[in-house]
Motif scaffolding. Structure first.
Motif, PDB file in Angstrom:
ATOM      1  N   PHE A 120       5.527  29.739   3.351  1.00 39.60           N
ATOM      2  CA  PHE A 120       4.367  29.113   2.723  1.00 39.60           C
ATOM      3  C   PHE A 120       4.795  28.429   1.431  1.00 39.60           C
ATOM      4  CE2 PHE A 120       0.514  28.921   0.167  1.00 39.60           C
ATOM      5  CZ  PHE A 120      -0.351  28.350   1.080  1.00 39.60           C
ATOM      6  N   VAL A 121       4.403  27.159   1.309  1.00 38.95           N
ATOM      7  CA  VAL A 121       4.712  26.376   0.112  1.00 38.95           C
ATOM      8  C   VAL A 121       3.378  25.947  -0.495  1.00 38.95           C
ATOM      9  CG1 VAL A 121       5.860  24.318  -0.782  1.00 38.95           C
ATOM     10  CG2 VAL A 121       6.844  25.557   1.143  1.00 38.95           C
ATOM     11  N   PRO A 122       3.062  26.458  -1.689  1.00 41.80           N
ATOM     12  CA  PRO A 122       1.790  26.080  -2.306  1.00 41.80           C
ATOM     13  C   PRO A 122       1.782  24.630  -2.743  1.00 41.80           C
ATOM     14  CG  PRO A 122       2.961  27.707  -3.663  1.00 41.80           C
ATOM     15  CD  PRO A 122       3.806  27.427  -2.456  1.00 41.80           C
ATOM     16  N   HIS A 123       0.607  24.037  -2.732  1.00 36.22           N
ATOM     17  CA  HIS A 123       0.454  22.679  -3.248  1.00 36.22           C
ATOM     18  C   HIS A 123       0.740  22.709  -4.740  1.00 36.22           C
ATOM     19  CE1 HIS A 123      -1.095  21.122   0.464  1.00 36.22           C
ATOM     20  NE2 HIS A 123      -2.187  21.854   0.430  1.00 36.22           N
ATOM     21  N   ARG A 158      -8.064  38.520  -0.038  1.00 35.23           N
ATOM     22  CA  ARG A 158      -7.102  37.927  -0.978  1.00 35.23           C
ATOM     23  C   ARG A 158      -5.995  37.181  -0.242  1.00 35.23           C
ATOM     24  NH1 ARG A 158      -8.113  42.738  -3.673  1.00 35.23           N
ATOM     25  NH2 ARG A 158      -6.255  43.747  -2.828  1.00 35.23           N
ATOM     26  N   THR A 159      -5.511  37.754   0.854  1.00 40.79           N
ATOM     27  CA  THR A 159      -4.467  37.100   1.640  1.00 40.79           C
ATOM     28  C   THR A 159      -4.975  35.799   2.244  1.00 40.79           C
ATOM     29  OG1 THR A 159      -3.418  39.218   2.116  1.00 40.79           O
ATOM     30  CG2 THR A 159      -2.894  37.390   3.594  1.00 40.79           C
ATOM     31  N   ALA A 160      -6.188  35.815   2.779  1.00 43.11           N
ATOM     32  CA  ALA A 160      -6.769  34.602   3.363  1.00 43.11           C
ATOM     33  C   ALA A 160      -6.914  33.513   2.308  1.00 43.11           C
ATOM     34  CB  ALA A 160      -8.123  34.920   3.992  1.00 43.11           C
ATOM     35  N   GLU A 161      -7.333  33.876   1.102  1.00 46.92           N
ATOM     36  CA  GLU A 161      -7.470  32.887   0.023  1.00 46.92           C
ATOM     37  C   GLU A 161      -6.101  32.348  -0.395  1.00 46.92           C
ATOM     38  OE1 GLU A 161      -9.520  35.000  -3.050  1.00 46.92           O
ATOM     39  OE2 GLU A 161     -11.450  34.902  -1.996  1.00 46.92           O
ATOM     40  N   ARG A 162      -5.121  33.231  -0.477  1.00 46.69           N
ATOM     41  CA  ARG A 162      -3.777  32.841  -0.927  1.00 46.69           C
ATOM     42  C   ARG A 162      -3.127  31.843   0.035  1.00 46.69           C
ATOM     43  NH1 ARG A 162       1.385  36.770  -1.254  1.00 46.69           N
ATOM     44  NH2 ARG A 162       2.834  35.241  -2.045  1.00 46.69           N
ATOM     45  N   SER A 167       5.618  38.354   2.228  1.00 51.55           N
ATOM     46  CA  SER A 167       4.299  37.997   2.757  1.00 51.55           C
ATOM     47  C   SER A 167       4.143  36.480   2.843  1.00 51.55           C
ATOM     48  CB  SER A 167       3.188  38.603   1.902  1.00 51.55           C
ATOM     49  OG  SER A 167       3.126  37.980   0.636  1.00 51.55           O
ATOM     50  N   SER A 168       5.035  35.728   2.175  1.00 55.66           N
ATOM     51  CA  SER A 168       4.973  34.267   2.243  1.00 55.66           C
ATOM     52  C   SER A 168       5.795  33.720   3.405  1.00 55.66           C
ATOM     53  CB  SER A 168       5.455  33.649   0.930  1.00 55.66           C
ATOM     54  OG  SER A 168       6.837  33.862   0.765  1.00 55.66           O
ATOM     55  N   LEU A 169       6.333  34.616   4.242  1.00 56.10           N
ATOM     56  CA  LEU A 169       7.074  34.212   5.435  1.00 56.10           C
ATOM     57  C   LEU A 169       6.220  34.469   6.666  1.00 56.10           C
ATOM     58  CD1 LEU A 169      10.586  35.733   4.686  1.00 56.10           C
ATOM     59  CD2 LEU A 169       9.830  33.396   4.295  1.00 56.10           C
ATOM     60  N   ARG A 170       6.378  33.609   7.658  1.00 54.56           N
ATOM     61  CA  ARG A 170       5.647  33.790   8.914  1.00 54.56           C
ATOM     62  C   ARG A 170       6.638  33.647  10.060  1.00 54.56           C
ATOM     63  NH1 ARG A 170       1.104  29.533  10.228  1.00 54.56           N
ATOM     64  NH2 ARG A 170       2.853  28.377  11.089  1.00 54.56           N
ATOM     65  N   VAL A 171       6.552  34.546  11.005  1.00 52.67           N
ATOM     66  CA  VAL A 171       7.404  34.500  12.194  1.00 52.67           C
ATOM     67  C   VAL A 171       6.507  34.237  13.399  1.00 52.67           C
ATOM     68  CG1 VAL A 171       8.949  35.800  13.700  1.00 52.67           C
ATOM     69  CG2 VAL A 171       9.073  36.109  11.213  1.00 52.67           C
ATOM     70  N   ASP A 172       6.810  33.161  14.110  1.00 52.49           N
ATOM     71  CA  ASP A 172       6.102  32.841  15.346  1.00 52.49           C
ATOM     72  C   ASP A 172       7.089  33.001  16.492  1.00 52.49           C
ATOM     73  OD1 ASP A 172       3.597  31.905  14.150  1.00 52.49           O
ATOM     74  OD2 ASP A 172       4.786  30.216  13.432  1.00 52.49           O
ATOM     75  N   THR A 173       6.665  33.670  17.542  1.00 55.08           N
ATOM     76  CA  THR A 173       7.497  33.829  18.727  1.00 55.08           C
ATOM     77  C   THR A 173       6.769  33.182  19.897  1.00 55.08           C
ATOM     78  OG1 THR A 173       8.361  35.920  17.882  1.00 55.08           O
ATOM     79  CG2 THR A 173       8.673  35.481  20.218  1.00 55.08           C
ATOM     80  N   GLY A 209      -1.976  25.358   0.262  1.00 51.37           N
ATOM     81  CA  GLY A 209      -0.611  24.922   0.571  1.00 51.37           C
ATOM     82  C   GLY A 209      -0.409  24.797   2.063  1.00 51.37           C
ATOM     83  N   GLY A 210       0.862  24.822   2.468  1.00 52.80           N
ATOM     84  CA  GLY A 210       1.166  24.674   3.887  1.00 52.80           C
ATOM     85  C   GLY A 210       2.411  25.451   4.278  1.00 52.80           C
TER      86      GLY A 210
END
Length: 94
Positions: free
Chosen positions: A87-90, A24-28, A65-71, A34-35
């Motif tokens: 994450f911003v959906p189309h 479900r997460t991969a599909e979302r 869960s719509s936030l991503r942290v890259d280090t 989105g991007g």
């Protein structure tokens, strides 16, 4: 053999639940859904934490869960950089 003494049924169910959640997460967050927009990129960990705290405070219903942290780990003279993306959906087709 069906037994719950060793937790066999619970382990199978738990593994199935994890697989379903991962699907479900991969599909979302799939590219066609989105991007990721960069919200903040900084070398300052205190600034990063403060921004994240402000974001959580200003949006009490924030879906983390719509936030991503890259280090990006620095080596030698390169500093460590932290990037916060959201994450911003189309938009839905009308």
């Amino acid at each position: 053999m069906i037994t719950n003494a060793g937790g066999t049924l619970a382990k199978r169910k738990s593994a199935r639940v994890r697989r379903d959640e991962a699907r479900r997460t991969a599909e979302r967050f799939a590219p066609e859904a989105g991007g990721w927009d960069v919200v903040l990129e900084t070398e300052d960990e205190a600034e990063f934490r403060a921004h994240l705290h402000r974001l959580r405070s200003s949006e009490p219903r924030l879906d983390e869960s719509s936030l991503r942290v890259d280090t990006f780990c620095g080596r030698g003279e390169q500093p460590t950089v932290r990037r916060l993306s959201r994450f911003v959906p189309h938009p839905a087709d009308q």
